[in-house]
Design an enzyme around this catalytic site. Structure first.
Site, short mmCIF file in Angstrom:
data_model
loop_
_atom_site.label_atom_id
_atom_site.label_comp_id
_atom_site.label_asym_id
_atom_site.label_seq_id
_atom_site.Cartn_x
_atom_site.Cartn_y
_atom_site.Cartn_z
N ASP A 445 0.86 -1.19 0.00
CA ASP A 445 0.00 0.00 0.00
C ASP A 445 0.90 1.24 0.00
OD1 ASP A 445 -3.02 0.90 0.63
OD2 ASP A 445 -1.61 2.23 1.67
N ASN A 453 -2.62 13.16 -4.27
CA ASN A 453 -3.77 13.63 -5.05
C ASN A 453 -4.23 15.00 -4.60
OD1 ASN A 453 -3.96 11.41 -6.74
ND2 ASN A 453 -5.31 10.27 -5.37
N ASP A 462 -1.57 9.45 -10.52
CA ASP A 462 -1.46 8.36 -11.50
C ASP A 462 0.00 8.08 -11.83
OD1 ASP A 462 -4.18 8.17 -11.54
OD2 ASP A 462 -4.44 9.28 -13.41
N GLU A 488 -4.57 2.46 -4.41
CA GLU A 488 -3.13 2.42 -4.20
C GLU A 488 -2.68 1.09 -3.61
OE1 GLU A 488 -4.87 4.44 -0.50
OE2 GLU A 488 -5.33 4.21 -2.63
#
Length: 596
Positions: A445, A453, A462, A488
């Site tokens: 993770d 973000n 991304d 993620e």
């Protein structure tokens, strides 16, 4: 006058010889009409009865509750006995027996035969080896059970022809026992023999008549007419041979297309191509090349008829690929040899570019066998059709593979998706259960991904996911699989890794991700860190969901301990997961003490 006498004598002698020949042919035809029908009819009846016997055997085996146990133990329950007893009334069988592997009769339409042994040599030499044994014999009237069901003229029947068939019963190549059927073929045999004799008589009469006509025509025809007839016959034979050859080629091309369209992979397709091309073009050796994924070289995929193929060839080394059309070496006064055809011994060859959807995907190379140059050049059109069939099949397989790849790949990172991960994990667990191979699952993770973000935008997020996916994919080798299961979150399946090796690999991947630098626009994004959880089969579970849950628990432990680290599944990880999922308890207010 003497010349006329000798001419008439020669004429009479010739006609006498013709008459003697006709008498001999007629006598031979009569002998054949009497002698030939019986063995021919017996052979036809044998073929027909063997087919029926196979159906009878299937009916018996399918209706038995447990045929394998029945034949092994010899025990038949009432239901099976009732069915077996009714078998003669529902078929042309008037008598049959069941044998175990030793040849002992375990059931018969004649109860007195139960327990007897079949001691004839063919039972062990043929039937016990899975071969059908057929016997035709003549028996008296008293040997046929229920004869009134099988013939319309019992009173006049003295001897009957009976077919006796031994049908082996096998399972997975193992002999379980046998079934013996008896059927009366007297009336059918007599009818067929009569009909065949009538047919032969008619054909013989036609043949004798034709022989008379041919003899007369031949006697009256001069040598020129005979030669013309021979030439015409030769032309017709050649035409018939050509038609047969074309029909065979059309049939083989149809079969080739059908098989190629049903192939599931390129390896299976090329194996089919090798086998079919051996039959379709026996006068040529050949090979197939297909462009690699990088399209800078062509990979050798298959060869046949003593042909060979190189591991790799360059497209510039083939004149057919360079010119974009079929190249035929040996058809012109001046020819140039392709590099992939070296060393060359002067034999003619074809190079057919394999096209799919307007794009060249490969090469079909055919070379003539020694002393087969003329036939080889004549096969060019057929070879071109084969190349077209192969090209369509390759295009279909590649398109199917592409669609399948799209269905199991994550479009953002190019890693496998959750669906493929679950299926692969299930197969890996099954393999480990069967072979004892090691297996580990790694959950990954991205730490503080939401900040990427929120601070830099989704495009930057991304880019981070793609960078992590690339690092995970580079950290896998052999049969190891990297997957993005959502957001993620990532997972790695590591087969054939000892637990300590899997933990080491997880730490190496964590360090590799930490070393990644991602630039977004004109600036570098903050350092990427991941938390990693590792679970092992079977220590942490034997089902996919158990291993995934254990790896997630270890991942949460890594998160709780400060992130950017590797944790192995264990009781501590499970407790942390449960504590995280448990609802928080709000302390109750303590009431004030009463006033004194």
């Amino acid at each position: 006058m003497n010349n006329s006498y000798w001419q008439n004598g020669s004429h009479r002698l010739k006609w006498t010889l013709i008459i003697v020949l006709l008498i001999a042919v007629t006598a031979f035809a009569g002998w054949g009409i009497y002698k030939l029908p019986a063995p021919l009819v017996d052979r036809m009846l044998q073929t027909d009865i063997l087919k029926q016997a196979e159906l009878w055997k299937r009916r018996v085996v399918l209706h038995l509750e447990n045929p394998e146990s029945t034949l092994r133990t010899g025990e038949i329950d009432e239901h099976d006995a009732e069915f077996l007893a009714s078998m003669p009334e529902a078929s042309d069988v008037y008598r049959f027996k069941l044998f175990d592997t030793a040849g002992r009769v375990i059931w018969s339409t004649r109860p007195e035969e139960v327990g007897s042994m079949e001691n004839r040599a063919f039972f062990r030499s043929d039937v016990a080896r899975g071969l059908v044994h057929y016997i035709q014999e003549v028996v008296p009237l008293s040997e046929i059970d229920g004869l009134d069901l099988h013939t319309d003229n019992v009173q006049n029947a003295i001897q009957h022809n009976v077919a006796e068939v031994f049908m082996p019963v096998t399972k997975n190549g193992r002999f379980l026992g046998a079934v013996e059927f008896y059927t009366d073929i007297s009336d059918l045999r007599a009818t067929f023999i009569t009909r065949l004799r009538i047919s032969l008589a008619i054909l013989s009469g036609i043949a004798v008549l034709a022989l008379c006509i041919v003899s007369f025509v031949t006697y009256r025809t001069n040598r020129f007419q005979v030669r013309a007839l021979h030439k015409q016959s030769a032309k017709e034979r050649d035409l018939m041979a050509e038609q047969i050859r074309l029909a065979r080629e059309v049939r083989l091309l149809g079969e080739l297309n059908e098989w190629l369209q049903s192939s599931r992979s390129l390896d299976e397709l090329f194996d089919m191509v090798s086998r079919f091309m051996t039959h379709i073009l026996p006068e040529a050796e050949g090979s197939v090349y297909v462009y690699s994924n990088s399209r800078d070289v062509l990979d050798g995929c298959a060869s046949w008829n003593a042909g060979t193929h190189k591991a790799h060839i360059h497209p510039e080394g083939c004149w057919g690929l360079r010119r974009g059309r079929t190249y035929e070496y040996g058809a012109s006064e001046i020819d140039f040899v392709c590099e992939h055809a070296e060393p060359h011994d002067g034999r003619p060859y074809f190079c057919f570019p394999i096209l799919a959807h307007g794009e060249t995907v490969g090469l079909l190379h055919l070379r003539a066998h020694e002393h087969k140059g003329e036939a080889f050049h004549a096969s060019k059109k057929l070879a071109q059709l084969c190349a077209e069939q192969i090209s369509m099949a390759i295009a279909n397989v590649q398109m199917r593979d592409q669609l399948h790849d799209q269905s199991v790949r994550d479009p953002l990172t190019g890693l496998f998706n959750r669906r493929h991960m679950t299926e692969t994990l299930r197969k890996s667990i099954t393999r480990s259960q069967q072979t004892g191979a090691r297996l580990s699952l790694v959950a990954v993770d991205v730490d503080h991904f939401k900040k990427f973000n929120d601070t830099h935008g989704h495009d930057a997020g991304d880019m981070v996911l793609r960078a992590v996916g690339s690092a995970l994919e580079q950290g896998c080798d052999r049969d190891e699989v990297a997957c993005r299961i959502g957001g993620e979150e990532f997972m790695l399946i590591l087969p054939d890794n000892a637990p300590e090796d899997a933990v080491t690999r997880a730490e190496q991947i964590r360090q590799a991700v930490e070393a990644v630098s991602v630039r977004y626009g004109e600036k570098s994004l903050p350092r990427i860190a991941i938390s990693v959880g590792v679970s092992h089969y079977p220590a942490h579970g034997t089902m996919p969901q158990d291993l995934m849950r254990a790896a997630d628990d270890a991942l949460y432990t890594a998160k709780d301990k400060g992130r950017n680290q590797v944790q192995v599944a264990g009781t501590e990880a499970s407790a942390a997961r449960e504590a995280k999922a448990a609802p928080k308890q709000v302390p109750k207010a303590v009431p004030p003490a009463p006033a004194a």
